[in-house]
Design an enzyme around this catalytic site. Structure first.
Site, PDB file in Angstrom:
ATOM      1  N   LYS A  70      -8.680 -15.697  15.541  1.00 39.51           N
ATOM      2  CA  LYS A  70      -8.843 -15.201  14.157  1.00 39.51           C
ATOM      3  C   LYS A  70     -10.238 -14.669  13.868  1.00 39.51           C
ATOM      4  O   LYS A  70     -10.686 -14.686  12.715  1.00 39.51           O
ATOM      5  CB  LYS A  70      -8.476 -16.299  13.144  1.00 39.51           C
ATOM      6  CG  LYS A  70      -7.054 -16.822  13.276  1.00 39.51           C
ATOM      7  CD  LYS A  70      -6.763 -17.883  12.216  1.00 39.51           C
ATOM      8  CE  LYS A  70      -5.337 -18.395  12.336  1.00 39.51           C
ATOM      9  NZ  LYS A  70      -5.134 -19.241  13.509  1.00 39.51           N
TER      10      LYS A  70
ATOM     11  N   GLU B 253       0.834  -1.196   0.000  1.00 41.47           N
ATOM     12  CA  GLU B 253       0.000   0.000   0.000  1.00 41.47           C
ATOM     13  C   GLU B 253       0.869   1.247   0.000  1.00 41.47           C
ATOM     14  O   GLU B 253       1.484   1.594   1.014  1.00 41.47           O
ATOM     15  CB  GLU B 253      -0.937   0.031   1.211  1.00 41.47           C
ATOM     16  CG  GLU B 253      -1.829   1.264   1.206  1.00 41.47           C
ATOM     17  CD  GLU B 253      -2.736   1.372   2.412  1.00 41.47           C
ATOM     18  OE1 GLU B 253      -3.306   2.451   2.625  1.00 41.47           O
ATOM     19  OE2 GLU B 253      -2.861   0.363   3.139  1.00 41.47           O
TER      20      GLU B 253
ATOM     21  N   HIS C  97      -2.501   9.723  -1.348  1.00 40.44           N
ATOM     22  CA  HIS C  97      -2.631   8.404  -1.959  1.00 40.44           C
ATOM     23  C   HIS C  97      -2.537   8.481  -3.483  1.00 40.44           C
ATOM     24  O   HIS C  97      -2.015   7.564  -4.135  1.00 40.44           O
ATOM     25  CB  HIS C  97      -3.950   7.750  -1.542  1.00 40.44           C
ATOM     26  CG  HIS C  97      -3.880   7.081  -0.209  1.00 40.44           C
ATOM     27  ND1 HIS C  97      -3.856   7.781   0.971  1.00 40.44           N
ATOM     28  CD2 HIS C  97      -3.797   5.767   0.138  1.00 40.44           C
ATOM     29  CE1 HIS C  97      -3.769   6.938   1.991  1.00 40.44           C
ATOM     30  NE2 HIS C  97      -3.737   5.715   1.512  1.00 40.44           N
TER      31      HIS C  97
ATOM     32  N   ASP D 118      -0.366  -3.622  12.045  1.00 38.68           N
ATOM     33  CA  ASP D 118      -0.266  -4.910  12.730  1.00 38.68           C
ATOM     34  C   ASP D 118      -0.910  -5.991  11.874  1.00 38.68           C
ATOM     35  O   ASP D 118      -2.123  -6.156  11.864  1.00 38.68           O
ATOM     36  CB  ASP D 118      -0.970  -4.819  14.083  1.00 38.68           C
ATOM     37  CG  ASP D 118      -0.956  -6.143  14.818  1.00 38.68           C
ATOM     38  OD1 ASP D 118      -0.149  -7.006  14.438  1.00 38.68           O
ATOM     39  OD2 ASP D 118      -1.749  -6.301  15.745  1.00 38.68           O
TER      40      ASP D 118
END
Length: 565
Positions: free
Chosen positions: A337, A205, A502, A403
């Site tokens: 998860k 990204e 961006h 994270d």
């Protein structure tokens, strides 16, 4: 001609050589060295004949014919010179039937890669067996790639020059390659008055590393960040079932007795040097019961360790409750998860908090906004917006971007931005379920370990420190980096720079989608400085890329079809 010189047409090459040597040995000549010269010439000729007879060792055809694939791979042109085709040429395999190959395979005989591919195509061998049965891991990966897809489909997925011994039986199965991910660094970042660190970040990204780096700059100019792990405990929660709820209640009463907990802890702790049971809770649902084990795991993230310890403890409990049925070792109240309130409230893994105070001057000069604007945006977005969305652990800007470990639960984060009485900005992040470790899992892979070494936390903690120190330090580094990322993104929202940043850093200038259908086409890349051209046959237009330094080396030939013998 003597009998020794006669060679039958069907004789093999070695037989021809032997008979020719016999002929030379029986000949008479006045020249002492003519025999040696003739033998040397013959050996060279035979060697050249063998090289010219090479064929691909396997093709992607469904049948078992000897015909090689008539479609040649596209040739790439580098400065007007053709480089080798993607299909390498190798020594042909012997003619053998599928039944013969299958018989040898089942006996444990080592086969040529091409023969193994034939067995795979006929369903006579299993893909998962390749690493154990072929001479090396890379050969196994090459054969599997040829089995699962045409070579050109996987040409851009690398698989060579990788140490698969760290992967096999540890990180991945049925391997066909690896995905290189760019790694940038953000920093320096000073944590708990320690040595400033540069934090590696693997991402695709654009703008993420640059934004986090800006947050690190603001923190450094403000004196650094404080970060602390305040709780620790990985969890596993089996679900069990009885005939009636009365028995489930009896189990709850039995577990609440300290002497029984001590016995269970003995079984749990005995499964590993580092597994230490801290607490055991139980919740009833009719005749079913959910037991949640929480324990320390040293420097490991610890899911496997806790699962093993829990399994051993459950066997001990069953000895006192023989009618108890363990429905599943993981009953989803762990919770693993998945975003869950129980993790947000009780914590899982390592619970960590990081905070800092930024003077108004730093907020203005680095983040281009004010503490008041940041605090207002925090209340509107992080508090009100997250509440409106019904988010669990989602009162943050983009903690998940930083994270990536066990991302669903680990990124559950509460971010606070407050204006202090003296006009500064107080900022904090609290992550109650950070699931990370410095040993086990992917930490054994060379690239991942290099990043941990860069942070000074690779492997188990030093003997002078308590077990888990390295993993706790890693959690504090992650939380501090999350804080840097939160500061920068919230500032960008205040100044309305989110879109522009961006568009500048997260939008490739290379148009890879040429035709009307949107299908990707391989671009031609022209290096303007120096003047080199790498051109692919499938290119439909030229894309110019400025190159300010030394010429980029021509890309190596595809190695999907190896010289395997």
């Amino acid at each position: 001609m003597s009998e020794a010189a006669r060679v039958e047409p069907l004789d093999g090459l070695d037989t021809i050589i032997d008979k020719f040597r016999a002929l030379l040995a029986s000949a008479e000549s006045n020249q002492d060295d003519w025999k040696e010269q003739a033998l040397a010439l013959l050996d060279r000729s035979i060697s050249e004949t063998r090289q010219d007879s090479h064929k691909p060792i396997f093709t992607l055809a469904e049948d078992d014919s000897d015909e090689t694939n008539s479609e040649s791979a596209p040739e790439a042109v580098v400065e007007g010179k053709a480089r080798p085709s993607a299909m390498s040429e190798v020594r042909p395999t012997l003619e053998r039937t599928i039944d013969e190959l299958e018989s040898d395979w089942n006996k444990g005989v080592q086969l040529l890669p091409g023969d193994v591919l034939r067995l795979l195509n006929r369903g006579k061998a299993k893909s998962r067996e390749l690493e154990a049965r072929l001479p090396d891991y890379e050969t196994a990966v090459a054969v599997r790639r040829a089995f699962v897809a045409p070579l050109d489909k996987l040409a851009k997925l690398p698989y060579t020059d990788y140490d698969y011994k760290f992967v096999t039986n540890a990180c991945c199965e049925n391997v066909v390659g690896y995905v290189p991910v760019p790694v940038g660094v953000a920093g320096p970042l000073k944590i708990n008055n320690g040595t400033p660190l540069h934090v590696p970040m693997a991402t695709t990204e654009g703008a993420l590393v640059a934004s986090t780096n800006r947050g690190c700059t603001a923190i450094m100019k403000s004196g650094g960040v404080s970060a602390h792990v305040y709780a620790e405990g990985m969890t596993r929660a089996p679900v069990v079932q009885f005939d009636r709820a009365t028995e489930a209640v009896r189990l709850k009463q039995w577990l609440d007795k300290p002497e029984n907990f001590a016995k269970i802890k003995g079984e749990f702790d005995g499964s590993s040097r580092f597994a230490k049971l801290d607490r055991l809770e139980m919740r009833l649902d009719g005749r079913q019961a959910h037991l949640r084990f929480t324990g320390k795991t040293g420097d490991a993230m610890g899911m496997n360790m806790i699962s093993k310890a829990t399994s051993q403890a459950m066997k001990f409990i069953q000895s006192s409750f023989p009618t108890m049925k363990v429905v599943a070792l993981s009953g989803n109240s762990c919770t693993d998860k998945k975003a869950a309130a129980i993790n947000w409230i009780l914590g899982r893994g390592r619970s960590v908090v990081a905070d800092c105070v930024l003077p108004a001057s730093v907020v203005r000069s680095v983040l281009k906004t004010t503490p008041r604007a940041m605090a207002e945006a925090g209340r509107a977005k992080l508090d009100s917006g997250s509440a409106a969305a019904g988010a669990i652990g989602g009162a943050n800007a983009h903690a998940a971007n930083i994270d990536a470990a066990q991302v669903v639960s680990s990124s559950m984060c509460a971010t606070r931005l407050e204006e202090t009485e003296d006009g500064s900005l107080y900022a904090s992040v609290t992550l109650p379920c950070m699931e990370c470790g410095t040993v086990g899992g992917g930490t054994v892979l060379p690239a991942q370990r290099a990043c941990l070494e860069m942070l000074g936390v690779a492997g188990p903690s030093p003997s002078s420190c308590a077990p888990g120190t390295n993993a706790a330090t890693l959690a504090e580094i992650i939380a501090s980096t999350v804080l840097a990322g939160e500061l920068s993104l919230m500032a960008a929202l205040c100044t309305d720079d989110l879109v522009s940043s961006h568009l500048k850093l997260n939008r490739s200038r290379l148009n890879l989608y040429e035709n009307a259908s949107g299908a990707a086409s391989q671009p031609t890349v022209q290096l303007l400085h120096p003047q080199n051209t790498i051109r692919g046959k499938s290119a439909e237009r030229t894309i110019k890329v400025n190159c300010s330094r030394a010429a980029a080396a021509a890309e190596p030939p595809c190695r999907d079809a190896l010289l395997l013998q």
